[in-house]
Design a protein around this motif. Structure first.
Motif, PDB file in Angstrom:
ATOM      1  N   PRO A   1       0.839  -1.204   0.000  1.00 54.40           N
ATOM      2  CA  PRO A   1       0.000   0.000   0.000  1.00 54.40           C
ATOM      3  C   PRO A   1       0.870   1.249   0.000  1.00 54.40           C
ATOM      4  CG  PRO A   1      -0.656  -1.516   1.750  1.00 54.40           C
ATOM      5  CD  PRO A   1       0.629  -2.029   1.192  1.00 54.40           C
ATOM      6  N   PRO A   2       0.342   2.364  -0.514  1.00 51.26           N
ATOM      7  CA  PRO A   2       1.134   3.603  -0.546  1.00 51.26           C
ATOM      8  C   PRO A   2       1.492   4.087   0.870  1.00 51.26           C
ATOM      9  CG  PRO A   2      -1.125   3.988  -1.339  1.00 51.26           C
ATOM     10  CD  PRO A   2      -0.989   2.534  -1.098  1.00 51.26           C
ATOM     11  N   TYR A   3       2.627   4.738   0.966  1.00 51.56           N
ATOM     12  CA  TYR A   3       3.091   5.279   2.251  1.00 51.56           C
ATOM     13  C   TYR A   3       2.924   6.783   2.225  1.00 51.56           C
ATOM     14  CZ  TYR A   3       6.531   6.889   5.716  1.00 51.56           C
ATOM     15  OH  TYR A   3       7.156   7.519   6.753  1.00 51.56           O
ATOM     16  N   TYR A   4       2.288   7.321   3.229  1.00 49.32           N
ATOM     17  CA  TYR A   4       2.116   8.776   3.321  1.00 49.32           C
ATOM     18  C   TYR A   4       2.891   9.255   4.544  1.00 49.32           C
ATOM     19  CZ  TYR A   4      -1.631   8.564  -0.114  1.00 49.32           C
ATOM     20  OH  TYR A   4      -2.359   8.384  -1.265  1.00 49.32           O
ATOM     21  N   PRO A   5       3.978  10.025   4.360  1.00 52.37           N
ATOM     22  CA  PRO A   5       4.762  10.462   5.509  1.00 52.37           C
ATOM     23  C   PRO A   5       3.838  11.088   6.563  1.00 52.37           C
ATOM     24  CG  PRO A   5       5.787  11.172   3.466  1.00 52.37           C
ATOM     25  CD  PRO A   5       4.469  10.578   3.097  1.00 52.37           C
ATOM     26  N   PRO A   6       3.881  10.570   7.787  1.00 56.30           N
ATOM     27  CA  PRO A   6       2.914  11.006   8.789  1.00 56.30           C
ATOM     28  C   PRO A   6       3.183  12.415   9.303  1.00 56.30           C
ATOM     29  CG  PRO A   6       4.473   9.490   9.775  1.00 56.30           C
ATOM     30  CD  PRO A   6       4.824   9.570   8.316  1.00 56.30           C
ATOM     31  N   GLN A   7       2.108  13.153   9.529  1.00 54.96           N
ATOM     32  CA  GLN A   7       2.221  14.447  10.199  1.00 54.96           C
ATOM     33  C   GLN A   7       2.260  14.225  11.711  1.00 54.96           C
ATOM     34  OE1 GLN A   7       2.235  17.281   8.098  1.00 54.96           O
ATOM     35  NE2 GLN A   7       2.292  15.631   6.581  1.00 54.96           N
ATOM     36  N   ASP A   8       1.751  13.055  12.093  1.00 55.32           N
ATOM     37  CA  ASP A   8       1.544  12.737  13.501  1.00 55.32           C
ATOM     38  C   ASP A   8       2.802  12.038  14.042  1.00 55.32           C
ATOM     39  OD1 ASP A   8       0.345  12.228  15.896  1.00 55.32           O
ATOM     40  OD2 ASP A   8      -1.332  11.087  15.069  1.00 55.32           O
ATOM     41  N   ASP A   9       3.268  12.438  15.223  1.00 53.40           N
ATOM     42  CA  ASP A   9       4.487  11.900  15.826  1.00 53.40           C
ATOM     43  C   ASP A   9       4.385  10.386  16.052  1.00 53.40           C
ATOM     44  OD1 ASP A   9       6.704  11.315  17.282  1.00 53.40           O
ATOM     45  OD2 ASP A   9       6.158  12.513  19.045  1.00 53.40           O
ATOM     46  N   PRO A  10       5.303   9.610  15.446  1.00 57.74           N
ATOM     47  CA  PRO A  10       5.248   8.149  15.631  1.00 57.74           C
ATOM     48  C   PRO A  10       5.485   7.731  17.083  1.00 57.74           C
ATOM     49  CG  PRO A  10       6.732   8.740  13.826  1.00 57.74           C
ATOM     50  CD  PRO A  10       6.383  10.010  14.537  1.00 57.74           C
ATOM     51  N   LEU A  11       6.160   8.571  17.853  1.00 56.50           N
ATOM     52  CA  LEU A  11       6.464   8.193  19.238  1.00 56.50           C
ATOM     53  C   LEU A  11       5.459   8.773  20.230  1.00 56.50           C
ATOM     54  CD1 LEU A  11      10.350   8.629  19.074  1.00 56.50           C
ATOM     55  CD2 LEU A  11       9.031   6.510  18.966  1.00 56.50           C
ATOM     56  N   ARG A  12       4.386   9.352  19.677  1.00 57.30           N
ATOM     57  CA  ARG A  12       3.393  10.012  20.536  1.00 57.30           C
ATOM     58  C   ARG A  12       2.872   9.058  21.609  1.00 57.30           C
ATOM     59  NH1 ARG A  12      -2.076  10.107  19.680  1.00 57.30           N
ATOM     60  NH2 ARG A  12      -1.906   9.573  17.467  1.00 57.30           N
ATOM     61  N   MET A  13       3.028   9.456  22.879  1.00 58.13           N
ATOM     62  CA  MET A  13       2.453   8.709  23.994  1.00 58.13           C
ATOM     63  C   MET A  13       1.072   9.304  24.242  1.00 58.13           C
ATOM     64  SD  MET A  13       4.805   6.537  25.031  1.00 58.13           S
ATOM     65  CE  MET A  13       4.883   6.179  26.774  1.00 58.13           C
ATOM     66  N   GLU A  14       0.172   8.518  24.716  1.00 54.63           N
ATOM     67  CA  GLU A  14      -1.198   8.989  24.867  1.00 54.63           C
ATOM     68  C   GLU A  14      -1.690   8.679  26.282  1.00 54.63           C
ATOM     69  OE1 GLU A  14      -3.615  11.284  23.907  1.00 54.63           O
ATOM     70  OE2 GLU A  14      -2.642  10.731  22.009  1.00 54.63           O
ATOM     71  N   PRO A  15      -1.359   9.568  27.255  1.00 55.93           N
ATOM     72  CA  PRO A  15      -1.713   9.288  28.659  1.00 55.93           C
ATOM     73  C   PRO A  15      -3.207   9.029  28.854  1.00 55.93           C
ATOM     74  CG  PRO A  15      -0.454  11.341  28.465  1.00 55.93           C
ATOM     75  CD  PRO A  15      -0.706  10.868  27.088  1.00 55.93           C
ATOM     76  N   GLN A  16      -4.030   9.643  27.981  1.00 61.20           N
ATOM     77  CA  GLN A  16      -5.477   9.444  28.082  1.00 61.20           C
ATOM     78  C   GLN A  16      -5.884   7.968  28.015  1.00 61.20           C
ATOM     79  OE1 GLN A  16      -7.141  12.284  25.232  1.00 61.20           O
ATOM     80  NE2 GLN A  16      -9.162  11.503  25.786  1.00 61.20           N
ATOM     81  N   LEU A  17      -5.080   7.210  27.266  1.00 61.26           N
ATOM     82  CA  LEU A  17      -5.423   5.791  27.112  1.00 61.26           C
ATOM     83  C   LEU A  17      -5.305   5.035  28.439  1.00 61.26           C
ATOM     84  CD1 LEU A  17      -3.687   4.931  23.724  1.00 61.26           C
ATOM     85  CD2 LEU A  17      -6.140   4.903  24.184  1.00 61.26           C
ATOM     86  N   ASN A  18      -4.435   5.529  29.334  1.00 59.16           N
ATOM     87  CA  ASN A  18      -4.279   4.860  30.620  1.00 59.16           C
ATOM     88  C   ASN A  18      -5.535   4.970  31.470  1.00 59.16           C
ATOM     89  OD1 ASN A  18      -1.784   3.947  30.053  1.00 59.16           O
ATOM     90  ND2 ASN A  18      -0.673   5.295  31.474  1.00 59.16           N
ATOM     91  N   GLU A  19      -6.416   5.894  31.099  1.00 61.11           N
ATOM     92  CA  GLU A  19      -7.616   6.103  31.922  1.00 61.11           C
ATOM     93  C   GLU A  19      -8.888   5.668  31.220  1.00 61.11           C
ATOM     94  OE1 GLU A  19      -7.397  10.259  32.718  1.00 61.11           O
ATOM     95  OE2 GLU A  19      -5.323  10.043  33.411  1.00 61.11           O
TER      96      GLU A  19
ATOM     97  N   VAL B   1       2.982  -7.263  28.205  1.00 65.96           N
ATOM     98  CA  VAL B   1       1.917  -6.449  28.786  1.00 65.96           C
ATOM     99  C   VAL B   1       2.424  -5.015  28.755  1.00 65.96           C
ATOM    100  CG1 VAL B   1       0.433  -6.064  30.780  1.00 65.96           C
ATOM    101  CG2 VAL B   1       1.255  -8.383  30.265  1.00 65.96           C
ATOM    102  N   ILE B   2       1.642  -4.121  28.117  1.00 72.54           N
ATOM    103  CA  ILE B   2       2.129  -2.751  27.913  1.00 72.54           C
ATOM    104  C   ILE B   2       1.179  -1.745  28.550  1.00 72.54           C
ATOM    105  CG2 ILE B   2       3.328  -3.313  25.758  1.00 72.54           C
ATOM    106  CD1 ILE B   2       0.931  -2.057  24.240  1.00 72.54           C
ATOM    107  N   GLU B   3       1.707  -0.570  28.830  1.00 74.62           N
ATOM    108  CA  GLU B   3       0.836   0.509  29.292  1.00 74.62           C
ATOM    109  C   GLU B   3       0.017   0.984  28.096  1.00 74.62           C
ATOM    110  OE1 GLU B   3       1.896   3.892  31.563  1.00 74.62           O
ATOM    111  OE2 GLU B   3       3.426   2.786  32.710  1.00 74.62           O
ATOM    112  N   PRO B   4      -1.268   1.207  28.298  1.00 76.68           N
ATOM    113  CA  PRO B   4      -2.081   1.684  27.172  1.00 76.68           C
ATOM    114  C   PRO B   4      -1.479   2.912  26.494  1.00 76.68           C
ATOM    115  CG  PRO B   4      -3.501   1.077  28.994  1.00 76.68           C
ATOM    116  CD  PRO B   4      -2.088   0.932  29.490  1.00 76.68           C
ATOM    117  N   SER B   5      -0.879   3.800  27.281  1.00 79.38           N
ATOM    118  CA  SER B   5      -0.357   5.046  26.708  1.00 79.38           C
ATOM    119  C   SER B   5       0.746   4.814  25.668  1.00 79.38           C
ATOM    120  CB  SER B   5       0.175   5.943  27.825  1.00 79.38           C
ATOM    121  OG  SER B   5       1.229   5.270  28.485  1.00 79.38           O
TER     122      SER B   5
END
Lengths: 145, 517
Positions: free
Chosen positions: B256-274, B483-487
């Motif tokens: 599939p085509p690759y679209y360089p992401p605008q979104d940080d690949p290493l983005r952590m998402e603390p909201q997911l922990n809750e 087992v990983i942290e959701p974030s």
């Protein structure tokens, strides 16, 4: 070819003029019908002459269930137990409003109104076991909100 | 050549006649219905100026029909090739202004010709459908024409992406062609599909229903599951088609085509922990989980109104296309029923056809209990799901967010079915069955004999929960890779996708499998 057929205690005189014509001409009690060949097989397979005034039947059900659906009803989407009821009879509700919680599959499922209107009847009580598509409550004609 | 060479003038005149389709009046009628003509649609679908028409001079070949006066160039379909985001696609667009777009023998030849070219060149084929059905005057030749198209739909399935846009009526057997294609997009209040129309249904069964309710966009995206997407207008449907293609390769050997992401690949998402409530019976929105993990606004959900307890759709994670499969706890607890099985299976197999890695989010409480489901064959349908996952050779990543119970977990991309990387959140509950059921069976005697059965039952329940309502038993047995942290889910998935990019795990050679259908 002439047939006498009895359906629901009513007897019909059926005459098929030519079975191999297309459309096939059929008279039922003197009234003429044109029937397309693929339907003829159906008619022969089930010896039932077409009712003269077919009664409208099921409206489409909304969610894969084969039971015809009452448009005023809020049905149980899943079998389970009612754990709380959030509305009262006579209350005016809007689409998407929580009406009760149905615990099923280890989950408290929030049941929401599929239409706006006034709650006419609540058919379940807390603690009651319900089956799939059981009517939980009925909602009256829509009111302006 | 003289400036007014009559041969050039004749060509220009013929081209203009061909462009007019069924003539100005019929074009006007089409516009009055709020619909565009075939050529207008193509000009919006394709990159500007890229459309090249093929066979515009095709006419009906029956001399009798020709002598009856009306003769239209093109036979009611516009075919050719063009580009979408710079990638070649082949297209056909039925022209309702010529005999209502009905399918004649020569029209089917034109359609089959572009399908064949698309296959040979390994690029998608897109059909814009707006047709009254078979050209009855063509008799069995038009039936043969349909069959030729269906056969190609089936044989080319899984080789090149096939997309159908329903932009008008599609009645009778004609509906099978779009149903065979990978993605079917409908337009509200414009498109209808059915095998037997309202009139026939009324005569045979007495049921009274209008075309929209019987086979409109809502019906097929919310009730029957025939279509994948519905849009409010033709314009949006054409734009949607372009968007769908952005997730798919041009054929089954490309990526599939690759679209360089605008979104940080290493983005952590603390909201997911809750996001997952402590009370295991309180629902949360899996859609939110997906939106927080994938590249921003990249999730394109398919069939959002049908089988809502299951979620399927394309997204990009770190710029790479993925297929998302998940369960929605707010809809019927996220159980697997017949519709959910069908929806997820078809999607898993589409991803596998086109080298799109599959990311599955599991919150699987069980199969929908009930006589209706059993009698309608939930076994057969649930089996498809595990068949699809087992057969898929694309990278498979699974994240268990909460419930993973029994068979309903096994079929959802469990590690046992060949999933490459399985992560679990600390909220995961991986067990053979839920605590209530399990305790009732295992400790039946012990509870009955106890001095206070209720207290004993509660004690055993708590013990069972402590022991099983966590991911560590499964992790200890090697059924969960970590087992990983959701974030940290997003960076973990991106890393896994990179590590699996060159996965090679072919199935044993065979003609084809025999999936229960």
């Amino acid at each position: 070819m002439k047939y006498r057929m009895t359906v629901n205690d009513q007897t019909y005189e059926v005459e098929i003029i030519d079975l191999h014509a297309s459309p096939v001409l059929v008279t039922v009690d003197g009234e003429r019908f044109e029937v397309l060949p693929e339907m003829v097989e159906l008619e022969i397979a089930r010896p039932a002459p077409k009712p003269v005034n077919p009664q409208p039947r099921a409206t489409p059900s909304n969610g894969g269930s084969s039971t015809p659906r009452n448009p005023n009803a809020i049905p149980a989407p899943i079998p389970g137990v009612i754990v709380s009821i959030a509305v009262k009879v006579g209350e005016v509700i809007s689409v998407g409003q929580e009406v009760c919680i149905l615990e099923a599959m280890k989950m408290k499922n929030v049941i929401r109104a599929n239409r706006a209107g006034r709650i006419e009847d609540i058919k379940v009580s807390v603690g009651q076991q319900v089956r799939h598509s059981d009517v939980l409550m009925t909602v009256g004609t829509e009111v302006a909100l | 050549m003289p400036r007014n060479d009559p041969r050039i003038l004749e060509l220009r005149a013929l081209r203009e006649k061909s462009r007019q389709g069924g003539g100005v009046q019929r074009i006007e009628k089409q516009h009055q219905k709020g619909k565009m003509t075939a050529r207008e649609r193509l000009s919006l679908l394709l990159d500007p100026g890229t459309f090249n028409e093929l066979e515009p001079f095709i006419t009906h070949q029956d001399p009798q029909a020709q002598s009856q006066g009306e003769k239209y160039l093109g036979e009611g379909v516009v075919t050719g090739y063009g580009q979408i985001e710079g990638r070649t696609v082949y297209v056909y667009a039925q022209d309702f202004t010529i005999f209502g777009g009905t399918l004649s023998e020569m029209q089917s030849h034109k359609i089959c010709r572009v399908m064949d070219l698309a296959l040979r060149n390994g690029v998608p084929i897109i059909g814009l459908i707006d047709s009254g059905g078979a050209r009855i005057q063509d008799g069995v030749s038009s039936l043969a024409g349909y069959a030729e198209i269906f056969r190609r739909n089936a044989q080319y399935s899984g080789v090149i992406p096939q997309i159908s846009l329903m932009l008008g009526p599609c009645a009778g057997g004609a509906a099978y062609s779009p149903a065979l294609t990978d993605i079917l997009i409908m337009v509200e209040n414009t498109s209808f599909m059915f095998l037997t129309g309202p009139e026939v249904i009324k005569t045979v069964t007495g049921e009274v229903i209008d075309a929209e309710q019987l086979g409109g966009a809502y019906t097929h995206t919310a009730v029957s599951g025939v279509a994948h997407l519905a849009t409010a207008s033709e314009n949006e449907a054409l734009a949607m088609c372009r968007r769908v293609l952005s997730y798919l390769p041009s054929n089954n050997v490309e990526n599939p085509p690759y679209y360089p992401p605008q979104d940080d690949p290493l983005r952590m998402e603390p909201q997911l922990n809750e996001i997952v409530p402590l009370d295991s019976t309180t629902p949360y929105h899996m859609h939110e989980v997906i939106d927080l993990i994938v590249d921003e606004r990249s999730f394109l959900e398919l069939q959002p109104h049908w089988g809502q307890n299951a979620i399927t759709g394309f997204a990009r994670i770190g710029g790479h296309s993925v297929g998302i499969v998940a369960q929605e706890p707010t809809s019927m607890a996220g159980v697997i029923d017949i519709d959910a099985s069908d929806k997820m299976t078809r999607f898993v197999r589409m991803c596998d056809c086109f080298n799109v890695p599959i990311v599955t989010f599991v919150d699987s409480p069980g199969f929908l209990p009930g006589v209706d489901q059993e009698h309608r064959g939930i076994i057969r349908h649930g089996a498809k799901l595990l068949y699809g996952y087992s057969e898929a050779t694309v990278p498979k990543i699974c994240v268990i967010t909460r419930k993973a119970y029994g068979g309903a977990y096994v079929v959802m991309s469990s590690k046992y079915l060949g999933t490459d990387i399985t992560y679990a959140w600390p909220s995961a509950e991986v067990a053979v069955m839920g605590p209530e059921g399990a305790v009732g069976i295992i400790y039946k005697g012990q509870i009955e004999k106890a001095a206070d059965p209720a207290a004993e039952r509660q004690r055993l329940l708590d013990e069972y929960r402590r022991k099983w309502n966590n991911p560590y038993q499964a992790a200890g047995a090697g059924y969960v890779d970590d087992v990983i942290e959701p974030s940290e889910t997003r960076p973990k998935i991106i890393a896994a996708l990179a590590a699996l990019r060159d996965k090679y795990a072919p199935n044993p050679p065979r003609k084809h499998g025999n999936m229960p259908v």
